[in-house]
Design an enzyme around this catalytic site. Structure first.
Site, PDB file in Angstrom:
ATOM      1  N   HIS A 113       0.784  -1.200  -0.265  1.00 55.86           N
ATOM      2  CA  HIS A 113      -0.197  -0.081   0.171  1.00 55.86           C
ATOM      3  C   HIS A 113       0.731   1.125  -0.006  1.00 55.86           C
ATOM      4  CE1 HIS A 113      -1.734   3.151   2.968  1.00 55.86           C
ATOM      5  NE2 HIS A 113      -2.595   3.125   1.753  1.00 55.86           N
ATOM      6  N   HIS A 143       1.950  10.461  -1.277  1.00 54.78           N
ATOM      7  CA  HIS A 143       0.790   9.751  -0.358  1.00 54.78           C
ATOM      8  C   HIS A 143       0.047  11.154  -0.115  1.00 54.78           C
ATOM      9  CE1 HIS A 143       0.125   7.158   3.092  1.00 54.78           C
ATOM     10  NE2 HIS A 143      -1.164   7.739   2.528  1.00 54.78           N
TER      11      HIS A 143
END
Length: 328
Positions: free
Chosen positions: A56, A106
């Site tokens: 992830h 992110h």
């Protein structure tokens, strides 16, 4: 004389049992060669039938700032190390920058490299291990630079997907649910960019993948030919998150439909402190789910997307290895 015969008989039994044990557990050793574990699978399998470990926010390993790392860092190994450890699904998120490049992000946090870094590493890796396949999820994760005149998807398509430097790197076939044989040595796109003109990979239709926020959900993709089943409840706390992961694992375990695509996220958003950081959550969730996968034996898991992929906590099973070894 009788004692000798008895000893010989027992020896024969032990040899036979030993041979049976090693034969029955031969596939358990997939994770002993994590760099090329896919090469040992039946290449007639569809990718949806393969249990695939993923990472992830795969590019967050670059973060060094201790404050940002608490909530934005989800990996500590670089792309090539992740690949060598067996990871085959990469969650790449980005922002369109003014120079028609995609910066890896992110959320709002820039991860100090561009998309080309991942593609270069994948190209290098797949040339070294041509029987492997990489699934790359691509998602816009932050607003484009104000000077950008193209959409995120247009930049990806024009400057990466159709770039002669990378074009042969991507799977461009027409099969909505390709087999390992069709995708060896390739990146298969898992398209979270929305509507697209890219006609290959998962989400290859005009509407793209419709992703529900903080939810377990099902949706049809590839013009209805595939059923995507996702668990991405990233705002949960530990107990609820583990329950959500296990619930989707249980569904995958009893499902033999190759046209069902299971994507199960183990990640939880950080609360901003060391106590509830991404690392702390992963240190509890990963071993717990690894234990469940191990107990289930050779069973379908789908694609599991984890934080700190390839990181093993002392005394616990490695989740990437358990996912790999759960393949039939």
């Amino acid at each position: 004389m009788k004692k000798c015969i008895k000893t010989l008989f027992l020896s024969i039994i032990l040899v036979v049992m030993s041979g049976w044990y090693h034969s029955a557990h031969a596939s358990d050793s997939l994770s002993k060669s994590p760099e090329n574990w896919m090469s040992k699978l039946d290449d007639g399998k569809h990718l949806t039938e393969i249990n695939i470990p993923g990472s992830h926010d795969s590019g967050s390993f670059t973060l060094k700032d201790p404050v940002k790392s608490v909530w934005a860092k989800t990996q500590d190994k670089d792309y090539l190390t992740q690949m060598k450890s067996g990871v085959r699904f990469f969650d790449i998120r980005g922002r369109a920058s003014a120079d028609n490049m995609i910066s890896v992000h992110h959320g709002m946090v820039y991860l100090h490299h561009e998309l080309g870094k991942f593609l270069d590493d994948a190209k290098y890796y797949l040339s070294a291990y041509p029987n492997e396949t990489i699934v790359m999820s691509m998602k816009k994760d932050y607003d484009s630079d104000s000077k950008v005149t193209k959409t995120f998807e247009e930049i990806f398509r024009e400057y990466y997907y159709n770039n002669p430097q990378y074009q042969n790197l991507f799977y461009t076939g027409s099969n909505a649910n390709p087999t390992l044989k069709e995708t060896k040595g390739k990146i298969v796109l898992f398209n979270r960019m929305g509507g697209t003109y890219i006609k290959s990979g998962y989400g290859a239709d005009t509407s793209g993948i419709q992703w529900a926020d903080n939810a377990t959900f099902e949706t049809k993709i590839n013009n209805g030919s595939l059923n995507l089943k996702v668990q991405d409840e990233y705002k949960d706390y530990y107990d609820k998150k583990v329950e959500a992961v296990k619930n989707l694992l249980a569904k995958a375990k009893t499902d033999s439909n190759k046209d069902n695509v299971y994507v199960n996220f183990l990640s939880v958003a950080s609360g901003g402190s060391a106590f509830n950081s991404t690392y702390n959550y992963a240190s509890h969730i990963n071993p717990e789910i690894a234990k469940t996968i191990k107990a289930n034996g050779k069973a379908r898991t789908g694609w599991l997307i984890v934080d700190y992929a390839g990181y093993t906590w002392p005394g616990y099973d490695d989740i990437v290895s358990e996912i790999i070894d759960s393949n039939k």
